[in-house]
Motif scaffolding. Sequence first.
Motif, mmCIF file in Angstrom:
data_model
loop_
_atom_site.group_PDB
_atom_site.id
_atom_site.type_symbol
_atom_site.label_atom_id
_atom_site.label_comp_id
_atom_site.label_asym_id
_atom_site.label_seq_id
_atom_site.Cartn_x
_atom_site.Cartn_y
_atom_site.Cartn_z
ATOM 1 N N TYR A 116 0.948 -1.152 0.068
ATOM 2 C CA TYR A 116 -0.042 0.127 -0.059
ATOM 3 C C TYR A 116 0.973 1.261 -0.076
ATOM 4 O O TYR A 116 0.485 2.134 -0.625
ATOM 5 C CB TYR A 116 -0.967 -0.072 1.239
ATOM 6 C CG TYR A 116 -2.038 -1.000 1.122
ATOM 7 C CD1 TYR A 116 -3.192 -0.945 0.456
ATOM 8 C CD2 TYR A 116 -1.959 -2.322 1.647
ATOM 9 C CE1 TYR A 116 -4.358 -1.640 0.294
ATOM 10 C CE2 TYR A 116 -3.001 -3.240 1.619
ATOM 11 C CZ TYR A 116 -4.137 -2.937 0.768
ATOM 12 O OH TYR A 116 -4.888 -4.070 0.790
ATOM 13 N N THR A 120 0.983 4.249 -2.828
ATOM 14 C CA THR A 120 0.950 5.590 -2.577
ATOM 15 C C THR A 120 1.905 6.440 -3.003
ATOM 16 O O THR A 120 1.821 7.501 -3.550
ATOM 17 C CB THR A 120 0.893 5.673 -0.838
ATOM 18 O OG1 THR A 120 -0.152 4.697 -0.441
ATOM 19 C CG2 THR A 120 0.843 7.203 -0.440
ATOM 20 N N ASP A 141 -2.840 18.612 -0.678
ATOM 21 C CA ASP A 141 -1.672 17.839 0.056
ATOM 22 C C ASP A 141 -1.336 16.791 -0.820
ATOM 23 O O ASP A 141 -2.100 15.864 -0.540
ATOM 24 C CB ASP A 141 -1.967 17.632 1.585
ATOM 25 C CG ASP A 141 -0.964 16.937 2.273
ATOM 26 O OD1 ASP A 141 -0.303 16.037 1.406
ATOM 27 O OD2 ASP A 141 -0.979 17.234 3.221
ATOM 28 N N ALA A 144 -1.495 13.389 1.299
ATOM 29 C CA ALA A 144 -2.722 12.887 1.725
ATOM 30 C C ALA A 144 -3.413 12.674 0.647
ATOM 31 O O ALA A 144 -4.133 11.511 0.974
ATOM 32 C CB ALA A 144 -3.415 14.175 2.590
ATOM 33 N N PHE A 145 -3.293 13.290 -0.696
ATOM 34 C CA PHE A 145 -4.214 12.790 -1.856
ATOM 35 C C PHE A 145 -3.718 11.326 -2.233
ATOM 36 O O PHE A 145 -4.513 10.745 -2.670
ATOM 37 C CB PHE A 145 -3.919 14.023 -2.806
ATOM 38 C CG PHE A 145 -5.278 14.487 -2.905
ATOM 39 C CD1 PHE A 145 -6.421 13.979 -3.685
ATOM 40 C CD2 PHE A 145 -5.603 15.816 -2.606
ATOM 41 C CE1 PHE A 145 -7.580 14.664 -3.804
ATOM 42 C CE2 PHE A 145 -6.869 16.516 -2.551
ATOM 43 C CZ PHE A 145 -7.875 16.000 -3.358
ATOM 44 N N SER A 147 -2.273 8.933 -0.653
ATOM 45 C CA SER A 147 -2.976 8.178 0.226
ATOM 46 C C SER A 147 -4.265 7.692 0.219
ATOM 47 O O SER A 147 -5.041 6.552 0.151
ATOM 48 C CB SER A 147 -2.631 8.473 1.881
ATOM 49 O OG SER A 147 -2.886 7.382 2.743
ATOM 50 N N LEU A 148 -4.979 8.965 -0.002
ATOM 51 C CA LEU A 148 -6.749 8.751 -0.230
ATOM 52 C C LEU A 148 -6.888 8.031 -1.644
ATOM 53 O O LEU A 148 -7.817 7.276 -1.569
ATOM 54 C CB LEU A 148 -7.254 10.217 -0.133
ATOM 55 C CG LEU A 148 -8.771 10.332 -0.663
ATOM 56 C CD1 LEU A 148 -9.650 9.548 0.307
ATOM 57 C CD2 LEU A 148 -9.194 11.744 -0.877
ATOM 58 N N VAL A 150 -5.050 5.631 -2.886
ATOM 59 C CA VAL A 150 -4.805 4.251 -2.696
ATOM 60 C C VAL A 150 -6.047 3.721 -2.117
ATOM 61 O O VAL A 150 -6.551 2.622 -2.376
ATOM 62 C CB VAL A 150 -3.589 3.977 -2.155
ATOM 63 C CG1 VAL A 150 -3.521 2.464 -1.720
ATOM 64 C CG2 VAL A 150 -2.387 4.496 -2.865
ATOM 65 N N ALA A 151 -6.649 4.372 -1.056
ATOM 66 C CA ALA A 151 -7.489 3.913 -0.423
ATOM 67 C C ALA A 151 -8.751 3.927 -0.966
ATOM 68 O O ALA A 151 -9.838 2.673 -0.938
ATOM 69 C CB ALA A 151 -7.985 4.821 1.075
ATOM 70 N N ALA A 152 -9.059 4.851 -1.687
ATOM 71 C CA ALA A 152 -10.336 4.967 -2.621
ATOM 72 C C ALA A 152 -10.298 3.893 -3.652
ATOM 73 O O ALA A 152 -11.359 3.080 -3.941
ATOM 74 C CB ALA A 152 -10.662 6.180 -3.126
ATOM 75 N N THR A 154 -8.742 0.961 -3.708
ATOM 76 C CA THR A 154 -8.900 -0.165 -2.873
ATOM 77 C C THR A 154 -10.394 -0.588 -2.738
ATOM 78 O O THR A 154 -10.973 -1.630 -3.062
ATOM 79 C CB THR A 154 -7.988 -0.254 -1.563
ATOM 80 O OG1 THR A 154 -6.617 -0.179 -1.826
ATOM 81 C CG2 THR A 154 -8.095 -1.616 -1.039
ATOM 82 N N GLY A 155 -11.038 0.471 -2.180
ATOM 83 C CA GLY A 155 -12.518 0.176 -1.601
ATOM 84 C C GLY A 155 -13.056 0.339 -3.132
ATOM 85 O O GLY A 155 -14.275 -0.631 -2.991
ATOM 86 N N LEU A 180 -13.037 13.972 -7.322
ATOM 87 C CA LEU A 180 -11.802 14.483 -6.668
ATOM 88 C C LEU A 180 -11.411 15.627 -7.436
ATOM 89 O O LEU A 180 -10.658 16.391 -6.725
ATOM 90 C CB LEU A 180 -10.912 13.206 -6.619
ATOM 91 C CG LEU A 180 -11.010 11.875 -5.665
ATOM 92 C CD1 LEU A 180 -9.672 10.973 -5.752
ATOM 93 C CD2 LEU A 180 -11.068 12.368 -4.100
#
Lengths: 204, 204
Positions: A116, A120, A141, A144-145, A147-148, A150-152, A154-155, A180
């Motif tokens: 992950y 990122t 940022d 932060a973006f 990381s978001l 990768v999270a978004a 993944t989900g 986004l």
Amino acid sequence: MQQRAVRTREVLLRAAAEVFDEVGYTRASITSIVDRAGLTAGAVYFHFKSKEGLARAVIHEQAADLQFPQGEPGLQRLIDMTDYLAVEMQQNTLLRAGVRLAVEQNEADLHEYAIYEWWTERFREELVAARARGQLLPSADESAFASLLVAAYTGTQIMSQLSTKRADLPGRISAMWRCLLPALAPADVIRQITTSATATEARA
Amino acid sequence: MQQRAVRTREVLLRAAAEVFDEVGYTRASITSIVDRAGLTAGAVYFHFKSKEGLARAVIHEQAADLQFPQGEPGLQRLIDMTDYLAVEMQQNTLLRAGVRLAVEQNEADLHEYAIYEWWTERFREELVAARARGQLLPSADESAFASLLVAAYTGTQIMSQLSTKRADLPGRISAMWRCLLPALAPADVIRQITTSATATEARA
């Protein structure tokens, strides 16, 4: 490693990816993997030690068969990359198996977070390039973006897999970007961006 | 159902949640669940038919022990809700087990997408209320954002669980909102919003 040993490892990794992709970690057996590879269990022990070792290799090397879009680093390439990944998730077995194992890894107690972080950093590099090219809003940022994203991603992938076996993944990724982009780039930059959705409209 | 049967079902559901939360679907046994509940396997068969039935119930009823924040529907309550969920994910076993099973459900071939739709609808309702109160930008699409929120939350939860056993989940959710809010609401609305991060700063 000698050429032959390298090839054997490759064959095993891909056979393992096929089996993990089809049945997941728990139900995958070393026997089914070596049968598919046309090899013996000894080859698994030599190259990967165990089923767990195979799973970790598939997670870490999930991007090995990808050929990321060329073009200038920046916002457009980041979006092209995510569009490309959405299509690859439908057909690239190594990627699909690696993502599946990364998501379901609790079932195998693998604790593999590094992949992950790798994604990122991959996304962050494009955002840093976008910043250097003046494509980002001052408020955005990059870390932060990234990381978001990768999270978004993944989900979104999990939801697409459950709802349509990933048939709607490219459309979901386009919808993600429409949400986004206004937080990431000014309107004049967004107007110059091509997403797979706008490309489809342009072709229609 | 009679009062006693309702209670038995509750006890079983919570015992199952504890076991699924600790060891996941594959390694959970009906024996360990009924032992923890102080009941017999017959009770599982009567109320849930099987381990699979128990897992589906834990997924569907994951929100049963939540008490969502009060307050006016809209953007602030949506953010309060996600902050609240980040804390509940650290301590609410039924929620945590339900989320874990929803994420890892491929390992059990459950194909339960409905819970993701339920959360999407829950978030969408707040965004629709926010729209009615004039809190959203004209460009923001309530349905697309609700779906993105569920995806981003799901992925963020996975990453937080792997990296810090969810200790950093509240911080990650605050970071998610700092990224998303500029695409959702105008600056004057954002200034009036309190996130758990700004609340912590205000207390400091």
